[in-house]
Design a protein around this motif. Structure first.
Motif, PDB file in Angstrom:
ATOM      1  N   PHE A  75      19.696  54.516  47.477  1.00 29.54           N
ATOM      2  CA  PHE A  75      19.233  54.284  48.581  1.00 29.54           C
ATOM      3  C   PHE A  75      18.105  54.819  48.977  1.00 29.54           C
ATOM      4  N   ARG A  76      17.120  55.287  50.432  1.00 29.84           N
ATOM      5  CA  ARG A  76      16.099  55.984  50.363  1.00 29.84           C
ATOM      6  C   ARG A  76      15.710  56.071  51.232  1.00 29.84           C
ATOM      7  N   ILE A  77      15.502  57.349  52.274  1.00 34.50           N
ATOM      8  CA  ILE A  77      15.428  57.933  53.221  1.00 34.50           C
ATOM      9  C   ILE A  77      13.037  58.034  53.953  1.00 34.50           C
ATOM     10  N   ARG A  78      13.461  57.746  54.313  1.00 40.65           N
ATOM     11  CA  ARG A  78      11.972  57.842  53.914  1.00 40.65           C
ATOM     12  C   ARG A  78      10.879  57.963  56.138  1.00 40.65           C
ATOM     13  N   PRO A  79       9.873  58.310  56.071  1.00 40.90           N
ATOM     14  CA  PRO A  79       9.085  57.871  57.789  1.00 40.90           C
ATOM     15  C   PRO A  79       9.496  56.595  58.173  1.00 40.90           C
ATOM     16  N   LYS A 101      32.042  48.032  45.928  1.00 42.12           N
ATOM     17  CA  LYS A 101      32.433  47.838  47.526  1.00 42.12           C
ATOM     18  C   LYS A 101      33.844  47.719  47.798  1.00 42.12           C
ATOM     19  N   GLY A 102      33.706  48.313  48.853  1.00 42.02           N
ATOM     20  CA  GLY A 102      34.829  48.008  49.578  1.00 42.02           C
ATOM     21  C   GLY A 102      35.464  49.332  49.652  1.00 42.02           C
ATOM     22  N   MET A 103      35.572  50.675  48.543  1.00 40.96           N
ATOM     23  CA  MET A 103      35.694  51.775  48.309  1.00 40.96           C
ATOM     24  C   MET A 103      34.953  52.602  49.366  1.00 40.96           C
ATOM     25  N   GLY A 104      34.073  53.499  49.916  1.00 41.27           N
ATOM     26  CA  GLY A 104      34.195  53.407  51.223  1.00 41.27           C
ATOM     27  C   GLY A 104      33.022  54.380  50.718  1.00 41.27           C
ATOM     28  N   TYR A 105      32.370  53.851  49.536  1.00 42.85           N
ATOM     29  CA  TYR A 105      31.010  54.413  48.917  1.00 42.85           C
ATOM     30  C   TYR A 105      29.442  53.922  50.336  1.00 42.85           C
ATOM     31  N   GLY A 106      29.238  53.606  50.930  1.00 41.39           N
ATOM     32  CA  GLY A 106      28.412  52.905  51.102  1.00 41.39           C
ATOM     33  C   GLY A 106      28.862  53.465  52.789  1.00 41.39           C
ATOM     34  N   LYS A 107      29.229  54.952  53.560  1.00 43.75           N
ATOM     35  CA  LYS A 107      29.948  55.044  54.372  1.00 43.75           C
ATOM     36  C   LYS A 107      29.446  56.071  53.986  1.00 43.75           C
ATOM     37  N   TYR A 108      30.015  56.891  52.708  1.00 39.72           N
ATOM     38  CA  TYR A 108      30.147  58.055  51.780  1.00 39.72           C
ATOM     39  C   TYR A 108      28.153  58.212  51.973  1.00 39.72           C
ATOM     40  N   ILE A 109      27.834  57.260  51.709  1.00 40.06           N
ATOM     41  CA  ILE A 109      26.038  57.736  51.520  1.00 40.06           C
ATOM     42  C   ILE A 109      25.496  58.125  53.002  1.00 40.06           C
ATOM     43  N   PHE A 110      26.206  56.754  53.852  1.00 34.11           N
ATOM     44  CA  PHE A 110      25.947  56.788  55.922  1.00 34.11           C
ATOM     45  C   PHE A 110      25.883  58.016  55.206  1.00 34.11           C
ATOM     46  N   ASN A 111      27.630  59.299  55.783  1.00 38.61           N
ATOM     47  CA  ASN A 111      27.230  60.587  56.273  1.00 38.61           C
ATOM     48  C   ASN A 111      26.261  61.825  55.584  1.00 38.61           C
ATOM     49  N   TYR A 112      26.261  60.607  54.073  1.00 36.46           N
ATOM     50  CA  TYR A 112      25.135  61.925  53.948  1.00 36.46           C
ATOM     51  C   TYR A 112      23.619  61.980  54.273  1.00 36.46           C
ATOM     52  N   VAL A 113      23.182  61.166  54.407  1.00 33.47           N
ATOM     53  CA  VAL A 113      22.059  60.885  55.321  1.00 33.47           C
ATOM     54  C   VAL A 113      21.643  61.450  56.324  1.00 33.47           C
ATOM     55  N   ILE A 114      23.251  60.889  57.266  1.00 35.56           N
ATOM     56  CA  ILE A 114      22.872  61.746  58.877  1.00 35.56           C
ATOM     57  C   ILE A 114      23.025  63.684  58.504  1.00 35.56           C
ATOM     58  N   LEU A 124      18.687  57.370  63.717  1.00 36.75           N
ATOM     59  CA  LEU A 124      17.860  56.670  62.501  1.00 36.75           C
ATOM     60  C   LEU A 124      17.511  55.314  62.418  1.00 36.75           C
ATOM     61  N   ILE A 125      16.555  54.534  61.769  1.00 34.24           N
ATOM     62  CA  ILE A 125      16.270  53.364  62.181  1.00 34.24           C
ATOM     63  C   ILE A 125      16.397  52.879  60.646  1.00 34.24           C
ATOM     64  N   ILE A 126      17.280  51.709  60.758  1.00 32.62           N
ATOM     65  CA  ILE A 126      17.748  50.368  59.296  1.00 32.62           C
ATOM     66  C   ILE A 126      17.135  49.578  60.081  1.00 32.62           C
ATOM     67  N   GLY A 127      16.953  48.700  58.478  1.00 29.45           N
ATOM     68  CA  GLY A 127      16.733  46.813  58.357  1.00 29.45           C
ATOM     69  C   GLY A 127      17.640  46.585  57.470  1.00 29.45           C
ATOM     70  N   CYS A 128      17.991  45.091  57.717  1.00 29.11           N
ATOM     71  CA  CYS A 128      19.262  44.726  56.570  1.00 29.11           C
ATOM     72  C   CYS A 128      18.485  42.506  57.012  1.00 29.11           C
ATOM     73  N   LEU A 129      18.446  42.480  55.917  1.00 27.40           N
ATOM     74  CA  LEU A 129      18.312  41.197  56.190  1.00 27.40           C
ATOM     75  C   LEU A 129      19.538  40.299  57.138  1.00 27.40           C
ATOM     76  N   PHE A 137      28.643  46.074  58.248  1.00 29.97           N
ATOM     77  CA  PHE A 137      29.024  47.744  57.783  1.00 29.97           C
ATOM     78  C   PHE A 137      28.048  48.226  58.881  1.00 29.97           C
ATOM     79  N   TYR A 138      26.327  47.926  59.073  1.00 24.52           N
ATOM     80  CA  TYR A 138      25.595  48.509  59.758  1.00 24.52           C
ATOM     81  C   TYR A 138      26.388  48.535  61.591  1.00 24.52           C
ATOM     82  N   LYS A 139      26.611  47.852  61.787  1.00 19.04           N
ATOM     83  CA  LYS A 139      27.765  47.588  62.396  1.00 19.04           C
ATOM     84  C   LYS A 139      29.112  48.198  63.338  1.00 19.04           C
TER      85      LYS A 139
END
Length: 174
Positions: A75-79, A101-114, A124-129, A137-139
């Motif tokens: 993942f990446r964090i940027r202006p 996927k489905g093991m909670g790692y996305g949530k782990y990363i999301f919380n890390y970023v927060i 936090l702003i996020i783009g997704c195709l 997931f984002y919703k």
């Protein structure tokens, strides 16, 4: 064991490799499959590694998720690139290999970023195709759709759904 490590010159190839594999998995039948196959070659990965090393000081922070000593996400964090949202920090390129996927790692990363950005930013702003199932997931994480952004990938037009996540006291750990 779960670990988040900063990308550096020593693991830039791993970042490129995970990114390429995640694109193959995430965008199959969304983005042209011939293009996806072309980004999973040693030649491409070595060029990406060199490009990523050149970008080490571009204002972005890139990270790898390591589980049991194996890189399985990035993942990446940027202006933010969106001028109307300069009060936001952007979470981009959050990818996790299908095998975990489905093991909670996305949530782990999301919380890390927060946790990492909440002292300086309240959004936090996020783009997704738009055709990417990760929109769900984002919703689920509480992100709110803002607008569609046109993207050009390999000469093809796509839309990116752009979300805002309001950081607040509730974000101690979701």
């Amino acid at each position: 064991m779960i670990e988040i490590v900063s990308m550096d010159k020593d693991n830039a190839y791993d970042y490129a490799r995970v990114s390429s594999r995640c694109w193959l998995e995430s965008y199959k039948d969304i983005i042209d499959n011939n293009y996806l196959e072309s980004i999973n070659t040693d030649t491409y990965l070595n060029k990406q590694k060199d490009k990523l090393i050149c970008l080490l000081n571009d204002g972005s922070s890139r990270y790898l998720l390591k589980v049991d000593n194996k890189y399985v996400g990035i993942f990446r964090i940027r202006p933010t690139k969106y001028s109307d949202y300069s009060d936001c920090i952007e979470l981009g390129a959050l990818y996790i290999l299908d095998e975990v996927k489905g093991m909670g790692y996305g949530k782990y990363i999301f919380n890390y970023v927060i946790d990492k950005v909440k002292s300086k930013y309240n959004k936090l702003i996020i783009g997704c195709l738009e055709d990417n199932p990760t929109n769900d997931f984002y919703k689920h994480m509480g992100c709110v759709f803002q607008f569609k952004n046109p993207l050009l990938i390999n000469g093809e037009n796509y839309n990116e759904n752009v979300y805002i996540y309001e950081i607040g006291d509730k974000d101690e750990i979701i």
